[in-house]
Design a protein around this motif. Structure first.
Motif, short mmCIF file in Angstrom:
data_model
loop_
_atom_site.label_atom_id
_atom_site.label_comp_id
_atom_site.label_asym_id
_atom_site.label_seq_id
_atom_site.Cartn_x
_atom_site.Cartn_y
_atom_site.Cartn_z
N CYS A 501 -34.25 -52.61 -59.28
CA CYS A 501 -33.49 -53.32 -58.25
C CYS A 501 -32.84 -54.55 -58.87
CB CYS A 501 -34.41 -53.71 -57.11
SG CYS A 501 -33.66 -54.79 -55.88
N SER A 502 -31.56 -54.75 -58.62
CA SER A 502 -30.84 -55.91 -59.13
C SER A 502 -30.20 -56.65 -57.97
CB SER A 502 -29.76 -55.48 -60.13
OG SER A 502 -30.33 -54.88 -61.27
N SER A 563 -24.65 -44.32 -65.91
CA SER A 563 -23.47 -45.08 -65.46
C SER A 563 -23.72 -45.93 -64.23
CB SER A 563 -22.31 -44.10 -65.15
OG SER A 563 -21.93 -43.40 -66.31
N TYR A 564 -24.72 -45.57 -63.43
CA TYR A 564 -24.87 -46.23 -62.13
C TYR A 564 -26.24 -46.90 -61.97
CZ TYR A 564 -20.75 -43.39 -61.44
OH TYR A 564 -19.51 -42.81 -61.59
N HIS A 565 -26.72 -47.49 -63.07
CA HIS A 565 -27.93 -48.30 -62.98
C HIS A 565 -27.66 -49.53 -62.11
CE1 HIS A 565 -30.53 -46.86 -66.64
NE2 HIS A 565 -30.25 -45.89 -65.77
N SER A 566 -28.72 -50.09 -61.53
CA SER A 566 -28.55 -51.16 -60.54
C SER A 566 -27.84 -52.38 -61.10
CB SER A 566 -29.92 -51.56 -59.97
OG SER A 566 -30.75 -52.11 -60.99
N GLU A 567 -28.13 -52.77 -62.36
CA GLU A 567 -27.48 -53.97 -62.89
C GLU A 567 -26.00 -53.74 -63.15
OE1 GLU A 567 -30.51 -52.98 -66.15
OE2 GLU A 567 -29.97 -52.08 -64.22
N SER A 587 -30.16 -60.81 -61.26
CA SER A 587 -31.62 -60.77 -61.47
C SER A 587 -32.09 -59.35 -61.29
CB SER A 587 -32.33 -61.68 -60.46
OG SER A 587 -32.00 -63.03 -60.66
N LYS A 588 -32.99 -58.91 -62.18
CA LYS A 588 -33.52 -57.55 -62.10
C LYS A 588 -35.04 -57.59 -62.11
CE LYS A 588 -33.31 -52.87 -63.84
NZ LYS A 588 -32.76 -51.91 -64.77
N ASN A 589 -35.65 -56.66 -61.35
CA ASN A 589 -37.11 -56.65 -61.23
C ASN A 589 -37.80 -55.97 -62.40
OD1 ASN A 589 -36.17 -54.07 -60.51
ND2 ASN A 589 -37.89 -53.71 -59.11
N LEU A 590 -37.05 -55.24 -63.24
CA LEU A 590 -37.62 -54.55 -64.39
C LEU A 590 -36.95 -55.04 -65.67
CD1 LEU A 590 -37.56 -50.89 -62.98
CD2 LEU A 590 -39.46 -52.52 -62.89
N ARG A 591 -37.49 -54.59 -66.80
CA ARG A 591 -36.87 -54.92 -68.08
C ARG A 591 -35.53 -54.21 -68.20
NH1 ARG A 591 -36.48 -52.65 -73.20
NH2 ARG A 591 -36.70 -54.07 -74.98
N ILE A 592 -34.50 -54.91 -68.65
CA ILE A 592 -33.18 -54.32 -68.80
C ILE A 592 -33.22 -53.26 -69.90
CG2 ILE A 592 -32.43 -56.13 -70.42
CD1 ILE A 592 -29.61 -55.83 -69.28
#
Length: 633
Positions: A501-502, A563-567, A587-592
């Motif tokens: 989630c971003s 192509s469509y990751h949250s960030e 801001s992202k809840n996981l490691r990029i």
């Protein structure tokens, strides 16, 4: 043994009422009230008849009790009030019990012995003890004493219920809280606003958000404290955006209570958690406008908020303008430097605080070791770790060991990291094993990764994210049989993964995206923009990093999924909705992932945009095709 001073002894003697000077000494086996023995049905109105001193001499004695700061003084007073029978006076007994049980002594052993010698304790005396237990290391005793109070037929008042709820809150006893809630309704105390606010805090601590909100709705006269507890409830139950919304609601309400310094403190924490910079700046303005700017705790929170929202320069500005700095101020600044990858600056701040006579605490050392970890400074990390106890007398805790495991793991010293965990003398928790598991993913060490999962299973602490990390490891080394086997296991066990989630803030509103998200009102425009960005980046040399996709698919399908990751959706929205040249903060809840990292790096050059991404572990500042992490994260 230390003796009481002559001046104190003289004051004590002069404070004894004349009518008691010839009283006979009596046993402390029981301490009934002087007028008549209290029956079990003693009410609080009975208490109020003697909640005031009779004369000036009693006033002096009460003042003497309240002035005690040494136990020897209390013992002397105790001996005198027993010898003179003054302890039979309810008001004096209550004051003495309060002094022993509450601040500054908090002597539960002594106070419980005094209380046990009272034949028929009054409601006020029960309240003192229940309150004292709620603040002690044995809060459950407060619950048992409340139950004993009711058994004896002494009716509790709202204060009694409030203190016992605090006991339940301290031990997170939802069942106990539910019982007290039922008693409150039966006793007719449901209109007491202070009591309901305390009850709301209990439900909040037990992660019963809906129940806490229902109690808030039932409060007849809400004040700033009740609003603050509701905001705290939202933050504690991961309803951070709701917490921010309450700031506006609170100012619009007809209750007439405005946000105070505690409200600002809570909201700064919420902004830091969510990365809501614009809202944080708004709270900063409110603080200055309402005269709270000099509060040290708010200044410290502003440093943390600006650091965690990606504006390190503003955090430094707040820090430099502080007239007074304590160890929390320095620790917040050092941690800010650490999470942004400025290791040397963190070390300089650490040395400067010592030169100014501020001794570091465990949080300070956590920040310093974190700086070493984010910058890959292994030798410096060991040096600071060794200095902790030898120079500063700080025994390493689980957080310090976690920083060292992270440092060694990121740097590729996986065996050393594993050995440190097994030899550290503290029972490893799930977090430290997950830190090592993350390092196994970075360095594709499947064997050790499986071993770490085994330790998590032993702790009964394995989560969906742990299996995702192991999937990462298997897929990165091309072991698709293991991937399929693990996916089957997760499906059979019903293990559900949390989606990435971003969030991005625009004009004070936080926009949230997940992978392949179609929920945003401007979805069509966002996807069109993302497709256009993809074309431009490919011209500039961007190639999708297929190893970031965990499924065994062909190259084209993997590229499409990436192509469509949250960030990427958040960044595309930022490009779409802000003027050229505006910094994009996500801001992202996981490691990029590696692919999104490459995407943001090239975009910053092609679109001439600064991009700041805060992932689960650190900040990435992308500028002119480079990242502040230098590829180390």
């Amino acid at each position: 043994m230390t003796t009481i001073s002559p001046i104190f002894r003289s004051s004590l003697s002069n404070s004894i009422p004349r009518r008691y000077l010839s009283s006979h000494a009596f046993s402390t086996a029981s301490l009934p009230c002087p007028d008549s023995p209290e029956s079990p049905s003693t009410t609080f109105s009975d208490d109020r008849r003697r909640l005031q001193p009779r004369d000036e001499s009693e006033n002096q004695l009460i003042s003497l009790i309240k002035s005690c700061f040494m136990k020897t003084q209390l013992l002397q007073i105790h001996a005198h009030i027993i010898r003179t029978s003054l302890i039979r006076e309810h008001f004096i007994c209550l004051q003495f019990l309060s002094r022993v049980a509450l601040s500054p002594f908090h002597d539960m052993g002594y106070s419980s012995r005094i209380f046990s010698q009272i034949m028929n304790p009054s409601g006020s005396q029960f309240n003192v003890m229940i309150r004292a237990y709620s603040m002690s290391g044995s809060p459950e005793e407060g619950f048992y004493l409340y139950r004993e109070m009711r058994r004896r037929g002494v009716p509790p008042n709202p204060l009694s219920s409030s203190f016992v709820i605090k006991s339940c809150t301290k031990i997170s006893s939802l069942m106990g809280g539910l019982q007290i809630h039922g008693r409150i309704l039966r006793d007719g105390h449901e209109s007491d606003s202070v009591l309901l606010t305390t009850l709301m805090d209990l439900y909040s601590c037990c992660e019963k958000f809906e129940e806490a909100c229902k109690v808030f709705d039932d409060i007849p006269h809400r004040d700033t404290v009740s609003w603050n507890v509701l905001i705290s409830c939202c933050i504690r139950n991961r309803r951070t955006r709701d917490a921010l919304g309450l700031f506006d609601t609170m100012q619009r309400t007809a209750d007439g209570f405005e946000p105070d310094d505690v409200t600002c403190l809570l909201l700064l924490q919420a902004c830091a958690n969510l990365g809501a910079l614009e809202f944080g700046e708004r709270i900063h303005g409110y603080i200055e406008e309402h005269g709270y700017g000099g509060a040290l705790n708010l200044r410290n929170s502003l440093i943390a908020m600006y650091s965690r929202c990606g504006r390190l320069e503003k955090a430094c500005s707040v820090f430099k303008r502080m007239d007074e700095r304590n160890v929390v101020s320095w620790s917040a600044m050092i941690s800010g430097f650490a999470m942004h990858g400025y290791g040397r600056e963190a070390f300089e701040a650490f040395e400067q605080m010592q030169q100014l006579g501020v001794s570091p605490d465990d949080q300070t050392l956590t920040g310093v070791l974190s700086a070493c970890s984010h910058c890959g400074l292994v030798d410096e990390g060991w040096m600071f770790f060794d200095r902790m106890y030898k120079e500063f007398g700080i025994k390493p805790n689980i957080h310090h060991y976690g920083c060292m495991v992270d440092l060694l793991g990121r740097a590729g010293f996986l065996d050393q990291a594993y050995q440190l965990i097994t030899l550290m003398g503290i029972r490893p928790d799930s977090t430290i094993w997950r830190t090592l598991l993350g390092a196994c993913r970075i360095h594709r060490h499947a064997t050790l990764g499986e071993r770490v999962i085994g330790h998590l299973i032993e702790l009964k602490a394995q989560e969906a994210g742990d299996y995702v990390l192991l999937l990462n490891i298997y897929s990165s080394v091309g072991n698709w049989d293991k991937v399929a086997e693990l996916r089957k296991f997760m499906k059979e066990k019903g293990i559900q993964t949390s989606p990435g989630c971003s969030t991005i803030e625009l004009k004070g509103k936080v926009h949230e995206f997940v992978v392949d998200d179609f929920s945003h009102p401007r979805t069509d425009e966002i996807y069109e923009m993302l497709d256009e960005i993809g074309k431009q980046l490919k011209i500039a040399g961007y190639v999708a990093e297929l190893s970031s996709e965990l499924h065994n698919l062909d190259a084209e399908e993997k590229g499409y999924r990436l192509s469509y990751h949250s960030e990427k959706l958040a960044i595309a929205f930022g490009v779409l909705a802000t003027p050229p040249g505006t910094t994009i903060r996500v801001s992202k809840n996981l490691r990029i992932c590696v692919d999104c990292h490459n995407f943001a790096k090239i975009l910053s050059d092609v679109y001439n945009r600064d991009v700041v991404i805060r992932d689960r572990t650190r900040f990435h500042h992308f500028q002119e095709g480079r990242c502040s992490c230098n590829g180390y994260w």
